[in-house]
Scaffold this active site. Structure first.
Site, PDB file in Angstrom:
ATOM      1  N   GLU A  47      74.338 -15.618  33.912  1.00 20.12           N
ATOM      2  CA  GLU A  47      74.748 -15.194  35.041  1.00 20.12           C
ATOM      3  C   GLU A  47      76.364 -15.028  34.843  1.00 20.12           C
ATOM      4  OE1 GLU A  47      73.739 -14.508  38.237  1.00 20.12           O
ATOM      5  OE2 GLU A  47      75.937 -14.170  38.277  1.00 20.12           O
ATOM      6  N   CYS A  78      72.624  -7.960  28.464  1.00 26.19           N
ATOM      7  CA  CYS A  78      72.560  -8.393  29.859  1.00 26.19           C
ATOM      8  C   CYS A  78      73.992  -8.900  30.244  1.00 26.19           C
ATOM      9  CB  CYS A  78      71.193  -9.235  30.233  1.00 26.19           C
ATOM     10  SG  CYS A  78      70.879  -8.793  31.750  1.00 26.19           S
ATOM     11  N   ILE A 136      65.944  -8.292  33.406  1.00 28.03           N
ATOM     12  CA  ILE A 136      65.831  -9.490  34.232  1.00 28.03           C
ATOM     13  C   ILE A 136      67.268  -9.151  34.981  1.00 28.03           C
ATOM     14  CG2 ILE A 136      65.839 -12.127  34.798  1.00 28.03           C
ATOM     15  CD1 ILE A 136      64.571 -12.142  31.883  1.00 28.03           C
ATOM     16  N   ARG A 137      66.897  -8.842  36.261  1.00 20.62           N
ATOM     17  CA  ARG A 137      68.152  -8.632  37.197  1.00 20.62           C
ATOM     18  C   ARG A 137      69.349  -7.888  36.381  1.00 20.62           C
ATOM     19  NH1 ARG A 137      71.577 -11.440  40.942  1.00 20.62           N
ATOM     20  NH2 ARG A 137      71.666 -13.499  39.548  1.00 20.62           N
ATOM     21  N   HIS A 172      66.802  -7.869  27.463  1.00 20.71           N
ATOM     22  CA  HIS A 172      66.630  -9.160  26.795  1.00 20.71           C
ATOM     23  C   HIS A 172      65.871  -8.964  25.630  1.00 20.71           C
ATOM     24  CE1 HIS A 172      68.524 -12.287  29.503  1.00 20.71           C
ATOM     25  NE2 HIS A 172      68.293 -11.447  30.425  1.00 20.71           N
ATOM     26  N   GLU A 174      66.026 -10.719  23.076  1.00 22.26           N
ATOM     27  CA  GLU A 174      65.598 -11.972  22.455  1.00 22.26           C
ATOM     28  C   GLU A 174      64.267 -12.776  23.230  1.00 22.26           C
ATOM     29  OE1 GLU A 174      67.836 -11.209  24.494  1.00 22.26           O
ATOM     30  OE2 GLU A 174      67.933 -13.118  26.205  1.00 22.26           O
TER      31      GLU A 174
HETATM   32  N1  GLN Z   1      72.425 -10.436  37.142  1.00 21.24           N
HETATM   33  C1  GLN Z   1      73.092 -11.126  36.206  1.00 21.24           C
HETATM   34  C2  GLN Z   1      74.478 -11.065  36.127  1.00 21.24           C
HETATM   35  O1  GLN Z   1      75.217 -10.735  37.076  1.00 21.24           O
HETATM   36  C3  GLN Z   1      72.715 -10.672  34.546  1.00 21.24           C
HETATM   37  C4  GLN Z   1      71.460 -11.116  34.453  1.00 21.24           C
HETATM   38  C5  GLN Z   1      70.893 -11.402  33.059  1.00 21.24           C
HETATM   39  O2  GLN Z   1      71.810 -11.552  32.257  1.00 21.24           O
HETATM   40  N2  GLN Z   1      69.638 -11.272  32.802  1.00 21.24           N
HETATM   41  O3  GLN Z   1      75.437 -12.047  35.550  1.00 21.24           O
END
Ligand code: GLN
Length: 190
Positions: A47, A78, A136-137, A172, A174
């Site tokens: 995050e 990410c 993922i997001r 990701h 990993e």
């Molecule tokens: N949505 C997350 C963010 O804003 C990032 C998502 C992730 O690292 N899988 O930090």
């Protein structure tokens, strides 16, 4: 080769396991003194707003920024891409960035958590099958600077590439059970 993994929050254990499996000497980075002697660093997904705050409370922001500016090879994934982007679109208003990667990223650009997805990616010069991208997001890269070499795209946007010593993946690697991108990074920085 000593690879540090920024270990404030997020998927740092999986990166540590990946680099360890490839024979690197892995060190978790939680405090400024853990930056000493590193040959490279991974900044994981997680995050970005949380990691951003923890960069201040851990007192890592300044020394990490200095090492990255100095050319320490970095593997950004990410949230790591968001933390290092020159510009964040749709970030939290007070969210800061280390600014070392010349891209603009839109945070959560593919939508909410349930819009997370996997997609096979064709990565330039990567032998073998396409690489399974686990998004993922994830952020969407909306602009790349002219020194950015884009090595894979999805839906018309850069998702993997490098700018000098700074490698980035908006997915990701990993979590894919496939060490080829970690291996590429290690081979290049060795
Ligand atoms: N949505 C997350 C963010 O804003 C990032 C998502 C992730 O690292 N899988 O930090």
């Amino acid at each position: 080769m000593k690879v540090g993994i920024l270990a404030l929050q997020g998927a740092f254990r999986e990166h540590a396991e990946a680099f360890d499996a490839l024979g690197a000497d892995v060190a978790l980075v939680k405090r400024p003194e853990h930056l000493a002697g590193l040959d490279a660093i991974a900044i994981p997904g997680g995050e970005s707003t949380t990691i951003d705050k923890l960069l201040d409370s851990s007192e890592l922001r300044e020394p990490l920024h200095a090492r990255l500016q100095d050319g320490l090879p970095a593997f950004l994934t990410c949230a790591g891409v968001i933390l290092c982007a020159r510009e964040i679109v749709d970030g939290r208003p007070d969210q800061q960035t280390l600014g070392v990667l010349d891209v603009s990223v839109r945070r959560n650009g593919y939508g909410r958590q349930r819009e997370s997805f996997e997609a096979p990616l064709t990565v330039r010069d990567l032998p073998g099958a396409p690489f399974e991208g686990v998004f993922i997001r994830a952020p969407v890269i909306e602009r790349v600077g002219k020194n950015v070499d884009v090595l894979a795209e999805y839906d018309g946007h850069a998702v993997f590439g490098r700018a000098g010593a700074c490698w980035f993946a908006t997915f990701h690697p990993e979590l894919a059970g496939d060490l080829r991108l970690h291996q590429c990074f290690l081979t290049e920085v060795d």
